[in-house]
Scaffold this active site. Structure first.
Site, PDB file in Angstrom:
ATOM      1  N   TRP A 255       1.922 -10.421  13.331  1.00 32.94           N
ATOM      2  CA  TRP A 255       3.126  -9.869  13.975  1.00 32.94           C
ATOM      3  C   TRP A 255       2.786  -8.855  15.051  1.00 32.94           C
ATOM      4  O   TRP A 255       3.492  -8.761  16.053  1.00 32.94           O
ATOM      5  CB  TRP A 255       4.077  -9.293  12.931  1.00 32.94           C
ATOM      6  CG  TRP A 255       4.674 -10.353  12.056  1.00 32.94           C
ATOM      7  CD1 TRP A 255       4.506 -10.497  10.723  1.00 32.94           C
ATOM      8  CD2 TRP A 255       5.514 -11.449  12.474  1.00 32.94           C
ATOM      9  NE1 TRP A 255       5.193 -11.602  10.273  1.00 32.94           N
ATOM     10  CE2 TRP A 255       5.817 -12.206  11.328  1.00 32.94           C
ATOM     11  CE3 TRP A 255       6.032 -11.861  13.702  1.00 32.94           C
ATOM     12  CZ2 TRP A 255       6.624 -13.349  11.363  1.00 32.94           C
ATOM     13  CZ3 TRP A 255       6.825 -12.999  13.746  1.00 32.94           C
ATOM     14  CH2 TRP A 255       7.109 -13.722  12.593  1.00 32.94           C
TER      15      TRP A 255
ATOM     16  N   LYS B 142      14.394  -9.868   6.053  1.00 35.98           N
ATOM     17  CA  LYS B 142      13.331  -9.678   5.075  1.00 35.98           C
ATOM     18  C   LYS B 142      13.841  -8.858   3.893  1.00 35.98           C
ATOM     19  O   LYS B 142      13.737  -9.260   2.762  1.00 35.98           O
ATOM     20  CB  LYS B 142      12.119  -8.979   5.713  1.00 35.98           C
ATOM     21  CG  LYS B 142      11.629  -9.624   7.001  1.00 35.98           C
ATOM     22  CD  LYS B 142      11.065 -11.014   6.763  1.00 35.98           C
ATOM     23  CE  LYS B 142      10.950 -11.848   8.019  1.00 35.98           C
ATOM     24  NZ  LYS B 142       9.944 -11.446   8.967  1.00 35.98           N
TER      25      LYS B 142
ATOM     26  N   ASP C 267       7.539  -1.520  13.988  1.00 41.34           N
ATOM     27  CA  ASP C 267       8.198  -2.724  13.465  1.00 41.34           C
ATOM     28  C   ASP C 267       8.205  -2.589  11.941  1.00 41.34           C
ATOM     29  O   ASP C 267       7.172  -2.710  11.296  1.00 41.34           O
ATOM     30  CB  ASP C 267       7.401  -3.962  13.916  1.00 41.34           C
ATOM     31  CG  ASP C 267       7.884  -5.248  13.232  1.00 41.34           C
ATOM     32  OD1 ASP C 267       8.843  -5.198  12.434  1.00 41.34           O
ATOM     33  OD2 ASP C 267       7.283  -6.311  13.508  1.00 41.34           O
TER      34      ASP C 267
HETATM   35  C1  LIG Z   1       9.646 -11.793  10.319  1.00 38.78           C
HETATM   36  C2  LIG Z   1       9.032 -10.754  11.147  1.00 38.78           C
HETATM   37  C3  LIG Z   1       9.261 -10.690  12.541  1.00 38.78           C
HETATM   38  C4  LIG Z   1      10.038 -11.732  13.302  1.00 38.78           C
HETATM   39  O1  LIG Z   1      11.342 -11.865  12.934  1.00 38.78           O
HETATM   40  P1  LIG Z   1      12.268 -13.069  13.491  1.00 38.78           P
HETATM   41  O2  LIG Z   1      13.629 -12.603  13.117  1.00 38.78           O
HETATM   42  O3  LIG Z   1      11.838 -14.311  12.807  1.00 38.78           O
HETATM   43  O4  LIG Z   1      12.085 -13.142  14.957  1.00 38.78           O
HETATM   44  C5  LIG Z   1       8.661  -9.655  13.217  1.00 38.78           C
HETATM   45  N1  LIG Z   1       7.908  -8.726  12.606  1.00 38.78           N
HETATM   46  C6  LIG Z   1       7.675  -8.758  11.274  1.00 38.78           C
HETATM   47  C7  LIG Z   1       6.827  -7.709  10.640  1.00 38.78           C
HETATM   48  C8  LIG Z   1       8.230  -9.773  10.510  1.00 38.78           C
HETATM   49  O5  LIG Z   1       7.983  -9.809   9.190  1.00 38.78           O
END
Ligand SMILES: *Cc1c(COP(=O)(O)O)cnc(C)c1O
Length: 362
Positions: A103, A197, A173
């Site tokens: 990521w 998530k 993030d």
């Molecule tokens: C799932 C995830 C993303 C991307 O999310 P999407 O909604 O699928 O674009 C980005 N960063 C992390 C840490 C993630 O777990």
């Protein structure tokens, strides 16, 4: 588990708290006498405005978000934030990134389209199985921000100490750890999380941004929608937002507030993760993939001695009523994602299953 539901260990979209789903179901056909479902509602209506405002107020309370931060609900999930961060925050054109897995690599690749990226630390040398030392990073004066992926969903690492950014803005993030533990928002310039998530339905991100980082003077190429200021100036109602996701996330915020808040979540998450890690640490068949000090409380990757056996465990786990234990396609192995909504009983049942499998295959 009620309703024939399964222990779903998916990394995302993932489990939501059952009482929240029940409430949503109860309000589905007629939301509180409005005569309609939230999916059918005008985003400009009074009734939706209240849903939005309460969601924001509850999130502010939950995280203790200071008044000089804006809370934004932005469509496009997590991935859009990779671009938005760089487009909005690269004033001098320099972003510093800590590379800890898939990521952060995606964030880096996207930021390179808009400016210079300096990788100030990386754990690529050991397959992203640890968090590099970030206490003495070489951060240039021209840097606009330091970016981290605070919990790497695929690799299963997390920061227990934030990087020393030398006064530069910290951008995080938090997608796969959002609301899993208390967070001192004032230490960040910007926090964002894709909500599927640990919170609600996919397709939206929550962005918490310090007001002084909102810019009037963005380069012309930045689309109106991609400017944080557009969303801040319009209470995330510049265009039709993902009303349904805002509503569902609001329900989860309220649920967390009513169930002890983030301290309680953190304690429960530690307890759940310990059950699984304690098992892995003594197992002769299964091995955790991450350095002990950096292990995520949310995503737990592990392996058996062979790919074939990994696949066999996955199919046996399905037959035993568990779902989504397969590791991400880029790393293989197994992974159990144990977010807020995964009950402790789910983790205990998984460990019982793994124990039994190990005994039968010794
Ligand atoms: C799932 C995830 C993303 C991307 O999310 P999407 O909604 O699928 O674009 C980005 N960063 C992390 C840490 C993630 O777990």
């Amino acid at each position: 588990m009620k309703y024939g539901r399964t222990y779903n260990f998916s990394a995302g979209p993932a489990m939501m708290p059952e009482p929240v789903l029940e409430e949503i179901a109860a309000e589905m056909m007629n939301y509180r006498g409005s005569g309609m479902c939230v999916m059918e509602m005008s985003h400009r209506s009074k009734v939706f405005q209240q849903i939005r405002d309460e969601a924001e107020a509850d999130l502010r309370k939950l995280m203790g978000i200071p008044d000089n931060y804006k809370v934004l609900f932005i469509q496009g999930g997590g991935t859009v934030q990779f671009a938005m961060v760089a487009m909005n925050l690269m004033k001098n054109g320099v972003g510093c990134y800590v590379e800890t897995g898939a990521w952060s690599k995606k964030a880096i690749a996207e930021a390179k389209k808009y400016g210079e990226v300096k990788i100030v630390a990386s754990s690529a040398d050991k397959n992203f199985s640890y968090i590099p030392d970030c206490s003495n990073l070489d951060i240039p004066d021209s840097a606009d921000y330091v970016y981290i992926c605070e919990n790497e969903t695929i690799n299963g690492t997390t920061y227990f100490q934030l990087p020393e950014t030398r006064g530069k803005v910290l951008v995080s993030d938090q997608s796969s750890m959002f609301l899993s533990r208390p967070c001192d928002v004032s230490r960040y310039g910007l926090i964002w999380g894709g909500v599927q998530k640990n919170v609600g339905p996919a397709g939206m991100a929550v962005v918490i941004i310090r007001e002084d980082l909102l810019r009037e003077d963005l380069p012309k190429f930045v689309p109106t929608y991609m400017s944080y200021k557009t969303h801040a100036d319009n209470d995330s109602l510049y265009n039709t937002p993902n009303c349904w996701a805002i509503y569902c996330c609001g329900k989860v915020f309220r649920y967390l507030l009513e169930n002890g808040g983030l301290e309680t979540m953190h304690r429960r998450n530690e307890e759940k993760a310990k059950i699984l890690y304690d098992f892995l640490d003594q197992s002769k068949l299964f091995t955790g993939a991450v350095r002990k000090e950096d292990r995520s409380l949310m995503n737990v990757p592990f392996v058996t001695p062979s790919k074939e056996q990994d696949a066999d465990v996955v199919s046996a786990s399905k037959a035993a009523g568990f779902d989504n234990l397969k590791g991400h396609k880029s790393v293989g192995g197994l992974r159990a994602s144990i977010y807020n909504a995964m009950p402790k009983e789910g983790v205990e049942a998984l460990v019982e299953f793994l124990k039994k499998y190990e005994a039968e295959h010794a």
